[in-house]
Write a protein that holds these residues in place. Structure first.
Motif, PDB file in Angstrom:
ATOM      1  N   ARG A  51       0.703  -1.142   0.035  1.00  0.00           N
ATOM      2  CA  ARG A  51       0.069  -0.058   0.224  1.00  0.00           C
ATOM      3  C   ARG A  51       0.832   1.273  -0.112  1.00  0.00           C
ATOM      4  O   ARG A  51       0.666   2.194  -0.680  1.00  0.00           O
ATOM      5  N   MET A  52       1.946   1.337   0.868  1.00  0.00           N
ATOM      6  CA  MET A  52       2.875   2.390   0.954  1.00  0.00           C
ATOM      7  C   MET A  52       3.543   2.574  -0.444  1.00  0.00           C
ATOM      8  O   MET A  52       3.411   3.704  -1.054  1.00  0.00           O
ATOM      9  N   ALA A  53       3.929   1.526  -0.970  1.00  0.00           N
ATOM     10  CA  ALA A  53       4.785   1.858  -2.320  1.00  0.00           C
ATOM     11  C   ALA A  53       3.826   2.410  -3.350  1.00  0.00           C
ATOM     12  O   ALA A  53       4.149   3.106  -4.224  1.00  0.00           O
ATOM     13  N   THR A  54       2.464   1.714  -3.562  1.00  0.00           N
ATOM     14  CA  THR A  54       1.556   2.110  -4.324  1.00  0.00           C
ATOM     15  C   THR A  54       1.175   3.585  -4.082  1.00  0.00           C
ATOM     16  O   THR A  54       1.148   4.327  -5.265  1.00  0.00           O
ATOM     17  N   GLY A  55       0.901   3.936  -2.864  1.00  0.00           N
ATOM     18  CA  GLY A  55       0.697   5.302  -2.635  1.00  0.00           C
ATOM     19  C   GLY A  55       1.581   6.285  -3.078  1.00  0.00           C
ATOM     20  O   GLY A  55       1.390   7.684  -3.341  1.00  0.00           O
ATOM     21  N   GLY A  79       1.115   8.304  -9.283  1.00  0.00           N
ATOM     22  CA  GLY A  79       0.415   8.481 -10.513  1.00  0.00           C
ATOM     23  C   GLY A  79       1.071   7.534 -11.628  1.00  0.00           C
ATOM     24  O   GLY A  79       1.800   6.646 -11.259  1.00  0.00           O
ATOM     25  N   GLY A  80       0.825   8.123 -12.550  1.00  0.00           N
ATOM     26  CA  GLY A  80       1.217   7.199 -13.954  1.00  0.00           C
ATOM     27  C   GLY A  80       0.574   6.017 -14.070  1.00  0.00           C
ATOM     28  O   GLY A  80      -0.673   5.717 -13.901  1.00  0.00           O
ATOM     29  N   THR A  81       1.148   5.032 -14.827  1.00  0.00           N
ATOM     30  CA  THR A  81       0.738   3.843 -15.055  1.00  0.00           C
ATOM     31  C   THR A  81       0.307   3.092 -13.672  1.00  0.00           C
ATOM     32  O   THR A  81       0.989   3.019 -12.930  1.00  0.00           O
ATOM     33  N   ASP A  82      -0.600   2.489 -13.725  1.00  0.00           N
ATOM     34  CA  ASP A  82      -1.366   1.609 -12.666  1.00  0.00           C
ATOM     35  C   ASP A  82      -0.354   0.329 -12.667  1.00  0.00           C
ATOM     36  O   ASP A  82      -0.325  -0.681 -13.443  1.00  0.00           O
ATOM     37  N   VAL A  83       0.434   0.324 -11.386  1.00  0.00           N
ATOM     38  CA  VAL A  83       1.529  -0.866 -11.404  1.00  0.00           C
ATOM     39  C   VAL A  83       0.629  -1.903 -10.818  1.00  0.00           C
ATOM     40  O   VAL A  83       0.152  -1.752  -9.479  1.00  0.00           O
ATOM     41  N   PRO A  84       0.694  -3.304 -11.399  1.00  0.00           N
ATOM     42  CA  PRO A  84      -0.071  -4.392 -10.262  1.00  0.00           C
ATOM     43  C   PRO A  84       0.982  -4.697  -9.301  1.00  0.00           C
ATOM     44  O   PRO A  84       2.181  -5.126  -9.486  1.00  0.00           O
ATOM     45  N   VAL A  85       0.688  -4.635  -8.099  1.00  0.00           N
ATOM     46  CA  VAL A  85       1.418  -4.950  -6.915  1.00  0.00           C
ATOM     47  C   VAL A  85       0.632  -6.085  -6.088  1.00  0.00           C
ATOM     48  O   VAL A  85      -0.599  -5.929  -5.988  1.00  0.00           O
ATOM     49  N   ALA A  86       1.316  -7.145  -5.700  1.00  0.00           N
ATOM     50  CA  ALA A  86       0.711  -8.063  -4.832  1.00  0.00           C
ATOM     51  C   ALA A  86       1.791  -8.480  -3.648  1.00  0.00           C
ATOM     52  O   ALA A  86       2.852  -8.423  -3.806  1.00  0.00           O
ATOM     53  N   ALA A  87       1.002  -8.775  -2.574  1.00  0.00           N
ATOM     54  CA  ALA A  87       1.583  -8.912  -1.264  1.00  0.00           C
ATOM     55  C   ALA A  87       1.466 -10.462  -1.285  1.00  0.00           C
ATOM     56  O   ALA A  87       0.341 -11.179  -1.409  1.00  0.00           O
ATOM     57  N   VAL A 128      11.792  -2.325   1.982  1.00  0.00           N
ATOM     58  CA  VAL A 128      10.852  -1.149   1.984  1.00  0.00           C
ATOM     59  C   VAL A 128      11.193  -0.434   0.678  1.00  0.00           C
ATOM     60  O   VAL A 128      10.440   0.034   0.120  1.00  0.00           O
ATOM     61  N   GLU A 129      12.574   0.283   0.841  1.00  0.00           N
ATOM     62  CA  GLU A 129      13.001   1.168   0.035  1.00  0.00           C
ATOM     63  C   GLU A 129      12.926   0.527  -1.519  1.00  0.00           C
ATOM     64  O   GLU A 129      12.767   1.242  -2.420  1.00  0.00           O
ATOM     65  N   GLY A 130      13.383  -0.672  -1.686  1.00  0.00           N
ATOM     66  CA  GLY A 130      13.354  -1.277  -2.882  1.00  0.00           C
ATOM     67  C   GLY A 130      12.067  -1.442  -3.575  1.00  0.00           C
ATOM     68  O   GLY A 130      11.744  -1.335  -4.865  1.00  0.00           O
ATOM     69  N   ALA A 131      10.977  -1.866  -2.609  1.00  0.00           N
ATOM     70  CA  ALA A 131       9.535  -1.917  -3.172  1.00  0.00           C
ATOM     71  C   ALA A 131       9.075  -0.442  -3.587  1.00  0.00           C
ATOM     72  O   ALA A 131       8.696  -0.472  -4.556  1.00  0.00           O
ATOM     73  N   VAL A 132       9.462   0.488  -2.905  1.00  0.00           N
ATOM     74  CA  VAL A 132       9.049   1.728  -3.316  1.00  0.00           C
ATOM     75  C   VAL A 132       9.558   2.341  -4.865  1.00  0.00           C
ATOM     76  O   VAL A 132       9.158   2.680  -5.571  1.00  0.00           O
ATOM     77  N   ALA A 133      10.983   2.198  -4.806  1.00  0.00           N
ATOM     78  CA  ALA A 133      11.493   2.484  -5.980  1.00  0.00           C
ATOM     79  C   ALA A 133      11.226   1.683  -7.179  1.00  0.00           C
ATOM     80  O   ALA A 133      11.098   2.119  -8.289  1.00  0.00           O
TER      81      ALA A 133
END
Length: 132
Positions: free
Chosen positions: A20-24, A28-36, A100-105
């Motif tokens: 949720r944090m990385a997506t938030g 914006g931009g392209t919707d990135v599919p992220v799954a936990a 955390v940092e890698g996921a956000v990047a």
């Protein structure tokens, strides 16, 4: 181009929160599919190959899947799935990055339409982030 991202943690809550944090923070931009893909099958701490496989398949759009894992046995589980060859979608890559940092990047970079190599490089580069 849409690279998917899977976050593998020993804790379902940690994986979901970081997703949720990385997506938030992607802005914006392209919707990135992220799954936990977090936690053991019984809901406790651990990793589950079935959850990882299902998560990777759910985010696969044909442009690659970047997997970021938190701790050693999560990494080993992903490596075992990759070695089996048919469990994860083609183009799935385990990325050596801080969780955390890698996921956000990775999500921010993927949101620009970047390819898997660029997404992986951005996540790996998060090791160089300084906090002082």
């Amino acid at each position: 181009m849409t690279v998917g991202l899977v976050l593998v943690s020993h804790s379902a809550q940690v994986a979901e929160t970081v997703a949720r944090m990385a997506t938030g923070l992607s802005g914006g931009g392209t919707d990135v599919p992220v799954a936990a893909a977090g936690g053991a099958p019984d809901g406790g701490l651990g990793t589950d190959a079935g959850k990882i496989t299902a998560a990777a398949r759910s985010v696969d759009r044909g442009d690659g899947v970047a997997v970021v894992a938190d701790l050693g046995s999560a990494v080993l589980t992903v490596k075992a799935l990759l070695a089996e060859g048919d469990e994860l979608p083609p183009g799935t890559r385990l990325v050596d990055a801080p969780f955390v940092e890698g996921a956000v990047a990775a999500v921010v970079t993927a949101s620009t339409g970047a390819d898997l190599d660029a997404v992986a490089a951005a996540a790996q580069d998060a090791y160089t982030y300084r906090k002082t």
